[in-house]
Design a protein around this motif. Structure first.
Motif, PDB file in Angstrom:
ATOM      1  N   LEU A 177      -4.253   2.468   8.409  1.00 12.79           N
ATOM      2  CA  LEU A 177      -5.519   2.774   7.754  1.00 12.79           C
ATOM      3  C   LEU A 177      -6.700   2.173   8.506  1.00 12.79           C
ATOM      4  N   PHE A 178      -6.555   0.932   8.971  1.00 14.95           N
ATOM      5  CA  PHE A 178      -7.671   0.262   9.640  1.00 14.95           C
ATOM      6  C   PHE A 178      -7.765   0.583  11.127  1.00 14.95           C
ATOM      7  N   LEU A 179      -6.664   0.905  11.777  1.00 15.06           N
ATOM      8  CA  LEU A 179      -6.718   1.238  13.196  1.00 15.06           C
ATOM      9  C   LEU A 179      -7.192   2.665  13.438  1.00 15.06           C
ATOM     10  N   TYR A 180      -6.880   3.570  12.525  1.00 17.71           N
ATOM     11  CA  TYR A 180      -7.270   4.973  12.652  1.00 17.71           C
ATOM     12  C   TYR A 180      -7.991   5.418  11.387  1.00 17.71           C
ATOM     13  N   PRO A 181      -9.212   4.921  11.150  1.00 17.08           N
ATOM     14  CA  PRO A 181      -9.870   5.206   9.878  1.00 17.08           C
ATOM     15  C   PRO A 181     -10.428   6.616   9.753  1.00 17.08           C
ATOM     16  N   THR A 235       2.285  -3.268   5.146  1.00 16.80           N
ATOM     17  CA  THR A 235       1.638  -3.719   6.380  1.00 16.80           C
ATOM     18  C   THR A 235       1.413  -2.555   7.332  1.00 16.80           C
ATOM     19  N   LEU A 236       2.412  -1.715   7.505  1.00 15.86           N
ATOM     20  CA  LEU A 236       2.248  -0.550   8.384  1.00 15.86           C
ATOM     21  C   LEU A 236       1.183   0.406   7.847  1.00 15.86           C
ATOM     22  N   PHE A 237       1.156   0.602   6.546  1.00 11.97           N
ATOM     23  CA  PHE A 237       0.155   1.476   5.949  1.00 11.97           C
ATOM     24  C   PHE A 237      -1.248   0.934   6.186  1.00 11.97           C
ATOM     25  N   LEU A 238      -1.454  -0.359   5.941  1.00  8.36           N
ATOM     26  CA  LEU A 238      -2.791  -0.945   6.131  1.00  8.36           C
ATOM     27  C   LEU A 238      -3.193  -0.970   7.598  1.00  8.36           C
ATOM     28  N   MET A 239      -2.245  -1.235   8.490  1.00  3.75           N
ATOM     29  CA  MET A 239      -2.568  -1.195   9.927  1.00  3.75           C
ATOM     30  C   MET A 239      -2.996   0.214  10.334  1.00  3.75           C
TER      31      MET A 239
END
Length: 106
Positions: free
Chosen positions: A43-47, A37-41
């Protein structure tokens, strides 16, 4: 001679192992879910990544050492590909260096 057993080797009549195994698997699942979850957040918040830039001292050194520098164009030729030879013939004037296939050296 092998002794015959009446019970399986890992038989647990008091069921003490199962709660421990279940607890470890649950903790592992929660930890991996949290990490994912932290990794995906992230990834999507700071692309976008910041573009990498050369340090100033390296840029100045390169400019000082090579005032008339131009890139070198390198071509590769392999003996087993007919298109490689055709491409080499078509672009030989634009190449500075041609690297041949080392596997055909006899």
């Amino acid at each position: 001679m092998v002794k015959k057993r009446d019970e399986p080797v890992f038989f647990d009549p008091r069921n003490k192992r199962w709660p421990r195994v279940k607890g470890v698997v649950t903790l592992l699942a929660v930890f991996l879910t949290l990490v994912l979850t932290l990794f995906l957040m992230n990834l999507f918040l700071y692309p976008q990544f910041k573009p990498l830039q050369r340090p100033l001292w390296l840029t100045q050194t390169v400019k000082r050492l090579s005032p008339g520098w131009s890139p070198i164009t390198v071509g590769f030729h392999v003996h087993w590909d007919r298109n490689s030879y055709r491409s080499l013939k078509a672009h030989i004037e634009k190449l500075d260096v041609v690297i041949g296939d080392a596997s055909c050296v006899r």
